[in-house]
Write an enzyme that holds these catalytic residues in place. Structure first.
Site, PDB file in Angstrom:
ATOM      1  N   HIS A  76       2.130  -0.194   4.475  1.00  0.00           N
ATOM      2  CA  HIS A  76       1.431  -1.115   5.367  1.00  0.00           C
ATOM      3  C   HIS A  76       2.314  -1.449   6.582  1.00  0.00           C
ATOM      4  O   HIS A  76       1.818  -1.784   7.655  1.00  0.00           O
ATOM      5  CB  HIS A  76       1.075  -2.415   4.649  1.00  0.00           C
ATOM      6  CG  HIS A  76       0.027  -2.244   3.593  1.00  0.00           C
ATOM      7  ND1 HIS A  76       0.347  -1.922   2.286  1.00  0.00           N
ATOM      8  CD2 HIS A  76      -1.319  -2.353   3.644  1.00  0.00           C
ATOM      9  CE1 HIS A  76      -0.776  -1.839   1.585  1.00  0.00           C
ATOM     10  NE2 HIS A  76      -1.794  -2.091   2.380  1.00  0.00           N
TER      11      HIS A  76
ATOM     12  N   LYS B 102      -7.116   7.263  -5.788  1.00  0.00           N
ATOM     13  CA  LYS B 102      -6.099   7.066  -4.749  1.00  0.00           C
ATOM     14  C   LYS B 102      -4.715   6.817  -5.365  1.00  0.00           C
ATOM     15  O   LYS B 102      -4.612   6.504  -6.555  1.00  0.00           O
ATOM     16  CB  LYS B 102      -6.507   5.895  -3.844  1.00  0.00           C
ATOM     17  CG  LYS B 102      -6.602   4.536  -4.571  1.00  0.00           C
ATOM     18  CD  LYS B 102      -7.125   3.459  -3.640  1.00  0.00           C
ATOM     19  CE  LYS B 102      -7.095   2.082  -4.294  1.00  0.00           C
ATOM     20  NZ  LYS B 102      -7.624   1.028  -3.405  1.00  0.00           N
ATOM     21  N   HIS B 103      -3.632   6.991  -4.589  1.00  0.00           N
ATOM     22  CA  HIS B 103      -3.468   7.364  -3.188  1.00  0.00           C
ATOM     23  C   HIS B 103      -2.755   8.717  -3.149  1.00  0.00           C
ATOM     24  O   HIS B 103      -1.531   8.757  -3.288  1.00  0.00           O
ATOM     25  CB  HIS B 103      -2.628   6.337  -2.441  1.00  0.00           C
ATOM     26  CG  HIS B 103      -3.101   4.909  -2.583  1.00  0.00           C
ATOM     27  ND1 HIS B 103      -2.896   4.160  -3.714  1.00  0.00           N
ATOM     28  CD2 HIS B 103      -3.783   4.109  -1.725  1.00  0.00           C
ATOM     29  CE1 HIS B 103      -3.407   2.939  -3.548  1.00  0.00           C
ATOM     30  NE2 HIS B 103      -3.963   2.890  -2.356  1.00  0.00           N
TER      31      HIS B 103
ATOM     32  N   ASP C  65      -6.444   6.683   3.859  1.00  0.00           N
ATOM     33  CA  ASP C  65      -6.159   5.268   3.639  1.00  0.00           C
ATOM     34  C   ASP C  65      -6.402   4.569   4.985  1.00  0.00           C
ATOM     35  O   ASP C  65      -6.667   5.215   6.002  1.00  0.00           O
ATOM     36  CB  ASP C  65      -4.707   5.092   3.184  1.00  0.00           C
ATOM     37  CG  ASP C  65      -4.498   3.813   2.384  1.00  0.00           C
ATOM     38  OD1 ASP C  65      -5.358   2.910   2.458  1.00  0.00           O
ATOM     39  OD2 ASP C  65      -3.477   3.701   1.688  1.00  0.00           O
TER      40      ASP C  65
ATOM     41  N   ARG D 292      -1.150  -2.380 -10.000  1.00  0.00           N
ATOM     42  CA  ARG D 292      -2.401  -1.636  -9.780  1.00  0.00           C
ATOM     43  C   ARG D 292      -2.358  -0.265 -10.450  1.00  0.00           C
ATOM     44  O   ARG D 292      -3.400   0.337 -10.711  1.00  0.00           O
ATOM     45  CB  ARG D 292      -2.674  -1.467  -8.288  1.00  0.00           C
ATOM     46  CG  ARG D 292      -3.012  -2.754  -7.569  1.00  0.00           C
ATOM     47  CD  ARG D 292      -3.515  -2.464  -6.164  1.00  0.00           C
ATOM     48  NE  ARG D 292      -2.466  -1.937  -5.295  1.00  0.00           N
ATOM     49  CZ  ARG D 292      -2.703  -1.239  -4.179  1.00  0.00           C
ATOM     50  NH1 ARG D 292      -3.944  -0.947  -3.823  1.00  0.00           N
ATOM     51  NH2 ARG D 292      -1.701  -0.826  -3.424  1.00  0.00           N
TER      52      ARG D 292
END
Length: 234
Positions: free
Chosen positions: A65, A52-53, A136, A22
């Protein structure tokens, strides 16, 4: 009308399990060029983009996560590497920036960036950003395992918009309670809400003045192919 892109993280490659492909590049200057172009394109089309981030997730070797992860850079390296694309995004007129949940040791050690006032100060005072600061997802492990009432903590720290609380009703109750108790200043929350509404009105007005080309799908396919070719050529 509101996109959670572009990614501005400068990846370290295989050791980066969360951002990976990404990321626009492992080179800060190349990433900055790509992010600046993306922000300008979104603005011209009347879409709210979200860079982001912040302040950078590409060198983090764990997954936020699942739990709190560290970015163990000194401030000089952070500015020389991770902040470069975000600085370019702000210069390009980025309307929104997403704050990561990374533990940035050089700025606010021991807590997720999204819950730390010095991180928002870094974005606003050092980089000169005056748009919407978005957290986020508040359902991520880095927050749920470390922070009580994260919606309140994020607003206290400087967030304007709360993304995906683990329990939206509970988040709403906690914010209302914090307002009634005085823990949260009403003016702070009202200012944040006003900024979000103003951004939505800007998007509506700008998008309304931009005609959608009849061959928009073909343009998108050509752009995608060009990006893939550029990526394959290194």
């Amino acid at each position: 009308t509101w996109a959670f892109a572009p990614v501005a993280d400068v990846t370290v490659g295989a050791a980066d399990p969360t951002i990976g492909s990404r990321s626009p590049s492992g080179d800060p200057k190349i990433a900055a060029t790509a992010v600046s172009a993306a922000v300008q394109g979104y603005n011209a089309a009347g879409l709210v983009s979200t860079t982001k981030h912040f302040p950078g997730h590409g060198a983090v070797t764990g997954d936020t996560h699942l739990g709190l992860q560290e970015l163990d850079f000194g401030k000089k390296k952070l500015k020389r590497r991770d902040l470069v694309p975000f600085d370019a995004a702000v210069d390009a007129g980025a309307p929104a920036v997403m704050i990561s949940h990374v533990d940035v040791k050089a700025v606010a050690p021991g807590k997720p960036a999204s819950m730390a006032a010095p991180i928002y100060d870094l974005l606003r005072k050092d980089l000169g950003f005056d748009g919407i600061a978005v957290t986020d997802s508040l359902g991520m492990g880095a927050v749920t395992t470390t922070t009580k009432k994260p919606s309140v903590a994020a607003l206290e720290a400087g967030a304007d918009l709360l993304l995906m609380p683990a329990n939206s009703k509970a988040a709403h109750r906690s914010v209302v309670k914090a307002l009634r108790s005085g823990r949260l200043e009403r003016s702070l929350v009202e200012d944040a809400a006003a900024k979000v509404v103003a951004m939505q009105l800007w998007q509506q007005r700008t998008a309304g003045a931009v005609p959608v080309p009849g061959d928009v799908r073909q343009q998108a396919e050509r752009a995608s192919a060009a990006l893939s070719e550029a990526a394959s050529q290194g």
